[in-house]
Scaffold this active site. Structure first.
Site, PDB file in Angstrom:
ATOM      1  N   GLU A 289       0.828  -1.213   0.000  1.00  0.00           N
ATOM      2  CA  GLU A 289       0.000   0.000   0.000  1.00  0.00           C
ATOM      3  C   GLU A 289       0.861   1.261   0.000  1.00  0.00           C
ATOM      4  O   GLU A 289       0.475   2.282  -0.570  1.00  0.00           O
ATOM      5  CB  GLU A 289      -0.967  -0.015   1.193  1.00  0.00           C
ATOM      6  CG  GLU A 289      -1.993  -1.163   1.136  1.00  0.00           C
ATOM      7  CD  GLU A 289      -1.494  -2.440   1.792  1.00  0.00           C
ATOM      8  OE1 GLU A 289      -0.285  -2.514   2.102  1.00  0.00           O
ATOM      9  OE2 GLU A 289      -2.302  -3.367   1.984  1.00  0.00           O
TER      10      GLU A 289
ATOM     11  N   TYR B   2      10.303 -12.959   5.200  1.00  0.00           N
ATOM     12  CA  TYR B   2       9.725 -11.913   6.051  1.00  0.00           C
ATOM     13  C   TYR B   2      10.224 -11.963   7.494  1.00  0.00           C
ATOM     14  O   TYR B   2      10.372 -13.056   8.054  1.00  0.00           O
ATOM     15  CB  TYR B   2       8.201 -12.072   6.137  1.00  0.00           C
ATOM     16  CG  TYR B   2       7.411 -11.757   4.899  1.00  0.00           C
ATOM     17  CD1 TYR B   2       7.480 -10.505   4.299  1.00  0.00           C
ATOM     18  CD2 TYR B   2       6.553 -12.709   4.355  1.00  0.00           C
ATOM     19  CE1 TYR B   2       6.714 -10.220   3.171  1.00  0.00           C
ATOM     20  CE2 TYR B   2       5.779 -12.431   3.231  1.00  0.00           C
ATOM     21  CZ  TYR B   2       5.863 -11.190   2.643  1.00  0.00           C
ATOM     22  OH  TYR B   2       5.108 -10.907   1.545  1.00  0.00           O
TER      23      TYR B   2
ATOM     24  N   ARG C 262      -0.751 -13.370  -0.415  1.00  0.00           N
ATOM     25  CA  ARG C 262       0.626 -13.781  -0.113  1.00  0.00           C
ATOM     26  C   ARG C 262       0.550 -15.063   0.712  1.00  0.00           C
ATOM     27  O   ARG C 262       0.257 -15.040   1.893  1.00  0.00           O
ATOM     28  CB  ARG C 262       1.350 -12.696   0.690  1.00  0.00           C
ATOM     29  CG  ARG C 262       1.558 -11.400  -0.045  1.00  0.00           C
ATOM     30  CD  ARG C 262       2.742 -11.480  -0.993  1.00  0.00           C
ATOM     31  NE  ARG C 262       2.941 -10.219  -1.697  1.00  0.00           N
ATOM     32  CZ  ARG C 262       2.383  -9.911  -2.871  1.00  0.00           C
ATOM     33  NH1 ARG C 262       1.582 -10.767  -3.467  1.00  0.00           N
ATOM     34  NH2 ARG C 262       2.614  -8.746  -3.438  1.00  0.00           N
TER      35      ARG C 262
ATOM     36  N   ALA D 140       5.745  -4.709  -8.940  1.00  0.00           N
ATOM     37  CA  ALA D 140       5.108  -4.439 -10.234  1.00  0.00           C
ATOM     38  C   ALA D 140       3.595  -4.217 -10.077  1.00  0.00           C
ATOM     39  O   ALA D 140       3.027  -3.284 -10.647  1.00  0.00           O
ATOM     40  CB  ALA D 140       5.384  -5.593 -11.202  1.00  0.00           C
TER      41      ALA D 140
ATOM     42  N   ASP E 114       1.927  -3.222  -7.503  1.00  0.00           N
ATOM     43  CA  ASP E 114       1.608  -1.983  -6.800  1.00  0.00           C
ATOM     44  C   ASP E 114       1.778  -0.777  -7.724  1.00  0.00           C
ATOM     45  O   ASP E 114       0.977   0.163  -7.688  1.00  0.00           O
ATOM     46  CB  ASP E 114       2.495  -1.822  -5.568  1.00  0.00           C
ATOM     47  CG  ASP E 114       2.437  -3.047  -4.670  1.00  0.00           C
ATOM     48  OD1 ASP E 114       1.347  -3.635  -4.547  1.00  0.00           O
ATOM     49  OD2 ASP E 114       3.478  -3.411  -4.113  1.00  0.00           O
TER      50      ASP E 114
END
Lengths: 322, 322
Positions: free
Chosen positions: A36, A106, A170, A259, A261
Site C-alpha cells: 500500500e 519476512y 501472499r 510491479a 503496486d
C-alpha cells in the site's frame, strides 16, 4: 482532501545486491516498500495527493520509512509509532532458482503494523478522500489488522469513497489458502475497483478467462471495475461496461516485486486524473515494467514526464493515445 | 571428544557498511555472529575442536550460518533446523551517536533458537568435552532456552566438565535488569570460569574493584577463576589464586561488537592448550583488539600465526612472554 488514502504495512526491504541464494549474498540494499505504501508513492509521484494509515516501530527503520514517505510527498499525518514493536522488514532473493523471479523472507511477525486496529482509522480522513485502497496482505498480518481493513472499507463505502482492493494473496502470510479466500470474499461486496491476477482469479472464481472473471465478479460481488493481470500476456480491464487491454512491456527484469503496486497506483492515479481506462491500463503496464528494472519497489515509479518518455519509446506517447 | 561445547543462538548480523544512524545507511553486510558461536569459531581457529548446540531456521539464513560454522571447523552435528521459526538476525549501527560504539537492533523474538530447550542437550556430547560454555544472552531469549542453559550447566558440572560462563547481560533482551541478575545468580554455583565486565560486576556484586570482585565471587559462588574486563583499562584475572592482567591493545575501532567473545574464546583456548593465565590474558586481549578492527565478529579472530604476528608488533611475542 487527499486523492487516495491507503491502509497497510510499509516495510524495510533488504534487497540482495547480487543474484542467487541469500546464503551466498554478502551485500543487501535498503529500500522502503510495502504494497500500500508503494501505491501511495506511485500516486504521489504522478502529482496527486496520497496518505498512508499505518504503524511503524519507534526505531531507525521506522524513522527511515516515515522520512522516505514524507520525502516522496505522501501524507504521513496518520502514521503512528509503536513504542513496543519493531518495524517490519523482509529480504529479497533474486533469480534463484527461477530466473527473473524473486522470493521473500519476512521478519514481520509481531511488527508494529501487525498491531493496526480499527482505532487507527480516522473516519474524516477517509471520508475526505477520493479513493480508499488496501489489500489482503494487510488482512493477513493479524486479526486486528484484518478488522481495520474491514472497518476501513466499510467507512469508505458508507461515505461514498471509491474502494479499491488489490487481492494480492501472499501465501506465506496465511495459515491456509482457504483462509485467504474467505477473508477476501468477506469484503468484496463493498469494493468498487478490484485488481487481481490469473492465479487469484482461479482461486476466487475457478476461472482465469477474462470475460468469465468480469461476469462472475459483477454477478457475485457487484463490482463493475475489475482489472485482471496476466503477467507476460498483459492485462485486461472491465470498467463500467467497457473492456480495455494492454500488452506487458518487455524490459530487463532485476526484481519483479512491486510491479503490481506500480500497476494499481498508476491505474488509479490515471483515472483520478480523468483519463479513460484505455489510457490508464497502458500507463499502469508501463509503470509496472519500469519498477521491475531496478531493485526496490518505489524508486522507478514514474513521474508524468518519465512515463511519457517511456511510452514514446514504445511508440505509445500520449499524443498518439489521444 | 571436543575441547569446547557451547550452547547459544547464532544470528545473522547485518552490519552497516557506513557509519551513522541506520535510517541513512543504504548497504548492509552479512556476517555470521552470536556470542557462543563466536567463541566456538575463536577456539576452532586456534586449532582446537569446538561444537555448538543450537537451533536454526530452515531457511537461507540458517543454511548460511550452518555452512559458515562448518567451514570454520566448528562441529555442527548438534545443530537442529526448526521448520517453523526463522533464524534470528540483527542489525548493527556504528559510531552513532558515540564514536566507536555500536548499537544493535534485534529481530530474534520467536526465532528458531528461542525454541531451544533441555531436549536439545545430548548429555554424552557435553560430558565428552573439556569445557562447556554459555552466556546469559541465551538465558534471556526464552523460558525454554533458559531451562536449557540451567540444564546444560548442571550436566557439565555433574560430569566434571569445566563450566565457563560469560555474564554478557544484554539489557534489550530482559524485561528488567533484576530479572537478568536473578537468572545469572541462579547458575553461578555450578560455574568454574566467569567472565564479566565492570558494569556487570557492579550489578552483581555492587563493586568493580578487582580484588573485591574476586573475593566476593569466590565467597558467594565458589568460583576461583574470574576474568574482569575493564574496557580501555585492560583486564585482570584471578586464576586459582594467581592474579594476572593485561592492557587493552589500542587499535582503530570499526565495530566493537564481538570483542568479549573473542576474548573469552581465546582465553579458554589458551588455557586448554596448557598456557599459563598470564599468557592467556594477553592473547585474549590481543584477539579482542583484532576483531573490533573489522565489521563482523568472527572474520578477524586470529589463527596462532596471526596472534603471534600481532603480539610481536607490540613487542609481546610468545618468545618474550615465555
Amino acid at each position: 482532501m487527499l486523492d487516495l488514502v491507503a491502509l497497510g504495512e510499509p516495510l524495510v526491504q533488504f534487497n540482495a545486491v547480487t543474484e542467487g541464494p541469500l546464503r551466498y549474498v554478502t551485500y543487501f540494499e535498503k529500500h522502503s516498500a510495502g504494497s500500500e505504501a508503494n501505491v501511495c508513492v506511485a500516486v504521489s509521484k504522478l502529482g496527486l495527493r496520497s496518505g498512508l494509515i499505518t504503524r511503524l516501530g519507534n526505531d531507525e527503520f521506522g524513522f527511515f520509512i516515515y522520512e522516505w514517505l514524507r520525502g516522496q510527498g505522501v501524507d504521513v499525518s496518520r502514521i503512528r509509532f509503536d513504542p513496543e514493536r519493531p518495524t517490519g522488514i523482509y529480504f529479497v532473493q533474486r533469480s534463484y532458482p527461477v530466473p527473473g523471479v524473486s522470493t521473500v523472507l519476512y521478519y514481520r511477525k509481531g511488527s508494529a503494523a501487525s498491531a493496526l486496529s480499527p482505532s487507527d482509522l480516522d473516519e474524516g480522513y477517509i471520508a475526505d478522500s477520493r479513493v480508499f485502497h488496501t489489500t489482503s496482505i494487510t488482512m493477513a498480518i493479524s486479526d486486528s489488522a484484518r478488522e481495520a481493513v474491514v472497518k476501513g472499507i466499510e467507512i469508505a463505502h458508507r461515505r461514498n469513497v471509491m474502494v479499491s482492493f488489490d487481492v494480492n494473496i501472499r501465501r506465506l502470510l496465511w495459515p491456509s489458502i482457504e483462509d485467504a479466500v474467505k477473508a477476501v470474499e468477506g469484503v468484496l461486496r463493498n469494493v468498487n475497483v478490484l485488481f487481481l491476477d490469473e492465479n487469484e482469479a482461479e482461486l476466487l472464481l475457478g476461472t482465469k478467462d477474462p470475460q468469465v472473471v468480469f461476469r462472475e465478479v459483477e454477478a457475485r460481488f457487484g463490482i463493475s471495475r475489475v482489472i485482471l493481470k496476466m503477467g507476460i500476456k498483459g492485462s485486461v480491464a472491465r470498467w463500467d461496461g467497457e473492456t480495455v487491454n494492454s500488452k506487458a512491456f518487455q524490459v530487463p527484469v532485476k526484481d519483479p516485486i512491486g510491479a503490481g503496486d506500480a500497476y494499481a497506483g498508476v491505474f488509479l492515479a490515471s483515472v483520478l486524473k480523468g483519463l479513460p481506462p484505455s489510457r490508464a491500463i497502458v500507463r499502469a503496464s508501463a509503470a509496472a515494467a519500469m519498477v521491475v528494472m531496478v531493485r526496490g519497489d518505489e524508486e522507478n515509479l514514474p513521474r508524468e514526464q518519465d512515463l511519457e518518455v517511456f511510452l514514446r519509446n514504445y511508440g505509445l506517447s500520449d499524443v498518439e493515445l489521444r
